[in-house]
Design an enzyme around this catalytic site. Structure first.
Site, short mmCIF file in Angstrom:
data_model
loop_
_atom_site.label_atom_id
_atom_site.label_comp_id
_atom_site.label_asym_id
_atom_site.label_seq_id
_atom_site.Cartn_x
_atom_site.Cartn_y
_atom_site.Cartn_z
CB ILE A 271 -0.94 0.03 1.22
CG1 ILE A 271 -1.98 -1.09 1.12
CG2 ILE A 271 -1.64 1.39 1.35
CD1 ILE A 271 -3.00 -0.92 -0.01
CE LYS A 272 3.42 4.10 -5.14
NZ LYS A 272 3.56 4.19 -6.62
CG LEU A 273 -0.58 5.02 2.88
CD1 LEU A 273 -0.32 4.30 4.19
CD2 LEU A 273 -1.93 5.72 2.91
#
Length: 256
Positions: free
Chosen positions: A207-209
Protein backbone atom coordinates in the site's frame (compact mmCIF):
# COMPACT_ATOMS: atom_id res chain seq x y z
CA UNK A 1 16.11 -2.21 2.43
CA UNK A 2 14.07 0.84 3.16
CA UNK A 3 14.79 3.11 0.19
CA UNK A 4 13.19 2.83 -3.23
CA UNK A 5 15.31 4.31 -6.01
CA UNK A 6 13.44 5.39 -9.13
CA UNK A 7 15.13 4.82 -12.48
CA UNK A 8 13.28 7.09 -14.85
CA UNK A 9 12.41 6.55 -18.53
CA UNK A 10 13.68 8.65 -21.41
CA UNK A 11 12.22 12.01 -22.42
CA UNK A 12 9.62 10.46 -24.71
CA UNK A 13 8.41 8.27 -21.83
CA UNK A 14 7.96 5.33 -24.19
CA UNK A 15 7.99 2.97 -21.24
CA UNK A 16 7.50 3.41 -17.54
CA UNK A 17 10.18 3.51 -14.90
CA UNK A 18 11.67 0.83 -12.72
CA UNK A 19 11.75 1.13 -8.97
CA UNK A 20 14.75 -0.38 -7.26
CA UNK A 21 14.56 -1.41 -3.61
CA UNK A 22 17.97 -1.13 -1.92
CA UNK A 23 18.15 -4.53 -0.25
CA UNK A 24 21.77 -4.32 0.85
CA UNK A 25 22.17 -1.45 3.35
CA UNK A 26 25.91 -2.01 3.79
CA UNK A 27 26.55 -1.82 0.07
CA UNK A 28 24.31 1.22 -0.17
CA UNK A 29 26.26 3.00 2.57
CA UNK A 30 29.50 2.11 0.81
CA UNK A 31 28.22 3.57 -2.45
CA UNK A 32 27.14 6.76 -0.71
CA UNK A 33 30.55 7.06 0.95
CA UNK A 34 32.27 6.69 -2.42
CA UNK A 35 30.01 9.34 -3.92
CA UNK A 36 30.74 11.73 -1.06
CA UNK A 37 34.47 11.10 -1.45
CA UNK A 38 34.26 11.84 -5.15
CA UNK A 39 32.36 15.03 -4.53
CA UNK A 40 35.05 16.19 -2.15
CA UNK A 41 37.74 15.85 -4.81
CA UNK A 42 38.27 19.16 -6.66
CA UNK A 43 39.62 17.74 -9.93
CA UNK A 44 36.87 15.56 -11.30
CA UNK A 45 36.47 15.24 -15.04
CA UNK A 46 33.20 16.31 -16.62
CA UNK A 47 32.37 12.66 -17.24
CA UNK A 48 33.09 11.72 -13.63
CA UNK A 49 31.00 14.58 -12.30
CA UNK A 50 28.11 13.50 -14.48
CA UNK A 51 28.45 9.96 -13.16
CA UNK A 52 28.34 11.22 -9.58
CA UNK A 53 25.22 13.26 -10.32
CA UNK A 54 23.59 10.19 -11.84
CA UNK A 55 24.38 8.08 -8.78
CA UNK A 56 23.15 10.73 -6.38
CA UNK A 57 19.85 11.20 -8.14
CA UNK A 58 19.45 7.46 -8.80
CA UNK A 59 18.34 8.17 -12.35
CA UNK A 60 19.24 6.19 -15.40
CA UNK A 61 17.83 7.12 -18.78
CA UNK A 62 16.20 4.31 -20.68
CA UNK A 63 16.96 4.62 -24.37
CA UNK A 64 13.91 3.29 -26.13
CA UNK A 65 11.40 0.63 -25.16
CA UNK A 66 10.87 -2.43 -23.04
CA UNK A 67 12.19 -4.56 -25.89
CA UNK A 68 15.43 -2.54 -25.95
CA UNK A 69 15.96 -3.01 -22.24
CA UNK A 70 15.34 -6.73 -22.39
CA UNK A 71 17.68 -7.07 -25.37
CA UNK A 72 20.41 -5.03 -23.74
CA UNK A 73 19.97 -6.84 -20.44
CA UNK A 74 23.45 -6.42 -18.95
CA UNK A 75 22.52 -3.35 -16.94
CA UNK A 76 19.18 -4.82 -15.85
CA UNK A 77 20.79 -8.12 -14.88
CA UNK A 78 23.43 -6.32 -12.84
CA UNK A 79 20.76 -4.42 -10.95
CA UNK A 80 18.73 -7.59 -10.39
CA UNK A 81 21.80 -9.31 -8.92
CA UNK A 82 22.13 -6.58 -6.28
CA UNK A 83 18.56 -5.71 -5.40
CA UNK A 84 14.87 -6.22 -6.10
CA UNK A 85 13.47 -4.69 -9.29
CA UNK A 86 9.91 -3.42 -9.61
CA UNK A 87 8.46 -2.32 -12.93
CA UNK A 88 6.47 0.89 -12.64
CA UNK A 89 3.67 0.79 -15.20
CA UNK A 90 0.04 -0.16 -15.70
CA UNK A 91 0.64 -1.69 -19.13
CA UNK A 92 0.06 -5.42 -18.72
CA UNK A 93 1.92 -6.28 -21.93
CA UNK A 94 5.07 -4.45 -20.80
CA UNK A 95 4.87 -6.07 -17.37
CA UNK A 96 4.51 -9.53 -18.93
CA UNK A 97 7.41 -8.90 -21.28
CA UNK A 98 9.74 -7.72 -18.54
CA UNK A 99 8.62 -10.34 -16.03
CA UNK A 100 9.42 -13.04 -18.60
CA UNK A 101 13.12 -12.13 -18.25
CA UNK A 102 13.06 -13.43 -14.69
CA UNK A 103 14.68 -10.21 -13.49
CA UNK A 104 11.55 -8.38 -12.29
CA UNK A 105 10.08 -9.25 -8.90
CA UNK A 106 7.51 -6.56 -8.10
CA UNK A 107 5.22 -4.14 -9.91
CA UNK A 108 3.93 -0.75 -8.86
CA UNK A 109 1.00 1.32 -10.07
CA UNK A 110 -0.20 4.81 -9.30
CA UNK A 111 -3.39 6.82 -9.95
CA UNK A 112 -2.08 7.99 -13.33
CA UNK A 113 -1.67 4.42 -14.55
CA UNK A 114 -5.11 3.49 -13.24
CA UNK A 115 -6.60 6.51 -15.02
CA UNK A 116 -4.83 5.56 -18.25
CA UNK A 117 -6.21 2.05 -17.93
CA UNK A 118 -9.68 3.54 -17.56
CA UNK A 119 -9.27 5.46 -20.82
CA UNK A 120 -7.77 2.57 -22.76
CA UNK A 121 -9.99 1.21 -25.52
CA UNK A 122 -8.56 -2.27 -25.05
CA UNK A 123 -11.40 -4.69 -24.13
CA UNK A 124 -9.41 -5.98 -21.14
CA UNK A 125 -9.17 -2.53 -19.58
CA UNK A 126 -12.75 -1.68 -20.55
CA UNK A 127 -13.87 -4.74 -18.59
CA UNK A 128 -11.93 -3.47 -15.56
CA UNK A 129 -13.77 -0.15 -15.74
CA UNK A 130 -17.21 -1.65 -16.28
CA UNK A 131 -16.81 -4.03 -13.37
CA UNK A 132 -15.58 -1.22 -11.11
CA UNK A 133 -18.51 1.02 -12.00
CA UNK A 134 -21.10 -1.71 -11.46
CA UNK A 135 -19.48 -2.74 -8.19
CA UNK A 136 -19.54 0.85 -6.89
CA UNK A 137 -23.11 1.51 -8.03
CA UNK A 138 -24.28 -1.51 -6.11
CA UNK A 139 -22.68 -0.40 -2.85
CA UNK A 140 -22.67 3.41 -2.74
CA UNK A 141 -23.91 6.60 -4.37
CA UNK A 142 -22.66 10.08 -5.20
CA UNK A 143 -19.05 10.95 -4.38
CA UNK A 144 -18.61 7.80 -2.32
CA UNK A 145 -19.52 5.69 -5.35
CA UNK A 146 -16.89 7.52 -7.41
CA UNK A 147 -14.22 6.96 -4.73
CA UNK A 148 -15.17 3.29 -4.46
CA UNK A 149 -15.03 2.85 -8.25
CA UNK A 150 -11.53 4.39 -8.30
CA UNK A 151 -10.29 1.98 -5.64
CA UNK A 152 -12.00 -0.95 -7.33
CA UNK A 153 -10.42 -0.12 -10.67
CA UNK A 154 -6.99 -0.02 -9.01
CA UNK A 155 -7.65 -3.45 -7.50
CA UNK A 156 -8.90 -4.85 -10.82
CA UNK A 157 -5.65 -3.77 -12.45
CA UNK A 158 -3.58 -5.01 -9.54
CA UNK A 159 -5.11 -8.47 -9.42
CA UNK A 160 -4.14 -9.00 -13.06
CA UNK A 161 -0.59 -7.82 -12.38
CA UNK A 162 -0.35 -10.31 -9.50
CA UNK A 163 -0.60 -13.08 -12.10
CA UNK A 164 2.49 -11.74 -13.89
CA UNK A 165 5.01 -11.01 -11.12
CA UNK A 166 6.04 -13.19 -8.17
CA UNK A 167 6.36 -10.43 -5.59
CA UNK A 168 4.47 -7.34 -4.45
CA UNK A 169 1.93 -5.36 -6.42
CA UNK A 170 1.67 -1.85 -5.04
CA UNK A 171 -1.53 0.17 -5.04
CA UNK A 172 -1.64 3.82 -4.04
CA UNK A 173 -4.21 5.43 -1.79
CA UNK A 174 -5.78 8.48 -3.46
CA UNK A 175 -3.10 11.22 -3.04
CA UNK A 176 -5.83 13.81 -2.48
CA UNK A 177 -6.16 12.21 0.96
CA UNK A 178 -2.55 12.92 1.85
CA UNK A 179 -3.51 15.11 4.82
CA UNK A 180 -6.43 12.98 6.00
CA UNK A 181 -5.29 10.26 8.41
CA UNK A 182 -8.69 8.64 8.99
CA UNK A 183 -9.73 8.53 5.35
CA UNK A 184 -6.31 7.28 4.20
CA UNK A 185 -6.57 4.47 6.73
CA UNK A 186 -10.13 3.65 5.66
CA UNK A 187 -9.29 3.58 1.95
CA UNK A 188 -6.17 1.48 2.49
CA UNK A 189 -8.10 -1.09 4.51
CA UNK A 190 -10.82 -1.15 1.87
CA UNK A 191 -8.28 -1.76 -0.89
CA UNK A 192 -6.79 -4.67 1.07
CA UNK A 193 -10.28 -6.09 1.69
CA UNK A 194 -11.13 -5.97 -2.02
CA UNK A 195 -7.86 -7.70 -2.90
CA UNK A 196 -8.63 -10.45 -0.40
CA UNK A 197 -12.16 -10.80 -1.81
CA UNK A 198 -10.51 -11.36 -5.19
CA UNK A 199 -8.27 -14.07 -3.76
CA UNK A 200 -5.13 -11.92 -3.44
CA UNK A 201 -3.65 -12.14 0.08
CA UNK A 202 -2.49 -8.94 1.75
CA UNK A 203 1.05 -10.37 1.78
CA UNK A 204 1.17 -9.74 -1.99
CA UNK A 205 0.03 -6.12 -1.74
CA UNK A 206 2.09 -3.01 -1.01
CA UNK A 207 0.00 0.00 0.00
CA UNK A 208 1.45 3.35 -1.09
CA UNK A 209 0.78 6.35 1.11
CA UNK A 210 1.99 9.93 0.82
CA UNK A 211 4.94 11.08 2.92
CA UNK A 212 2.89 13.53 4.94
CA UNK A 213 2.56 13.26 8.70
CA UNK A 214 -0.95 11.83 8.25
CA UNK A 215 0.13 9.35 5.59
CA UNK A 216 3.09 8.15 7.65
CA UNK A 217 0.93 7.70 10.75
CA UNK A 218 -1.59 5.72 8.69
CA UNK A 219 1.25 3.50 7.46
CA UNK A 220 2.38 2.97 11.03
CA UNK A 221 -1.07 1.65 11.97
CA UNK A 222 -1.34 -0.53 8.87
CA UNK A 223 2.11 -2.07 9.37
CA UNK A 224 1.01 -3.19 12.84
CA UNK A 225 -1.99 -4.85 11.18
CA UNK A 226 0.30 -6.82 8.89
CA UNK A 227 -0.15 -4.60 5.84
CA UNK A 228 3.11 -3.73 4.09
CA UNK A 229 3.33 -0.06 3.14
CA UNK A 230 5.49 2.23 1.03
CA UNK A 231 5.85 5.93 1.78
CA UNK A 232 5.88 7.80 -1.50
CA UNK A 233 6.20 11.48 -2.45
CA UNK A 234 9.23 11.90 -0.19
CA UNK A 235 10.91 15.19 -1.08
CA UNK A 236 13.15 15.75 1.94
CA UNK A 237 15.21 14.21 4.72
CA UNK A 238 12.65 15.05 7.42
CA UNK A 239 10.06 12.85 5.71
CA UNK A 240 12.52 9.96 5.55
CA UNK A 241 13.30 10.34 9.25
CA UNK A 242 9.59 10.43 10.11
CA UNK A 243 9.03 7.23 8.13
CA UNK A 244 11.93 5.54 9.91
CA UNK A 245 10.59 6.59 13.30
CA UNK A 246 7.19 5.16 12.34
CA UNK A 247 8.67 1.69 11.95
CA UNK A 248 10.66 1.98 8.78
CA UNK A 249 8.35 1.29 5.82
CA UNK A 250 10.22 1.61 2.50
CA UNK A 251 10.31 5.14 1.08
CA UNK A 252 10.25 6.45 -2.48
CA UNK A 253 12.36 9.62 -2.67
CA UNK A 254 11.51 12.05 -5.44
CA UNK A 255 14.53 14.01 -6.79
CA UNK A 256 13.99 17.75 -6.93
Amino acid sequence: RSVLLSIAPGPKRIMSSFVVSASRPTAARGSLARVQTQLAQPKLSVKARQHVRNVRSARLTVKASAATIVKDSTQLAQLASMTTLSVDTGDLKIIEELASTGLITDATTNPLFVSQAGQNNDPVYAAFVNEAVEYAKGKASGDEAVALAIDRLAVNLGREIVKLVPGYVSTEVDPRLSWDFEESLFRARRIIAMYEEAGVPKERVLIKLAGTWEGIKAAEVLEKEGVTCNITLVFGFAQAVAAAQAGGPPISPVPR
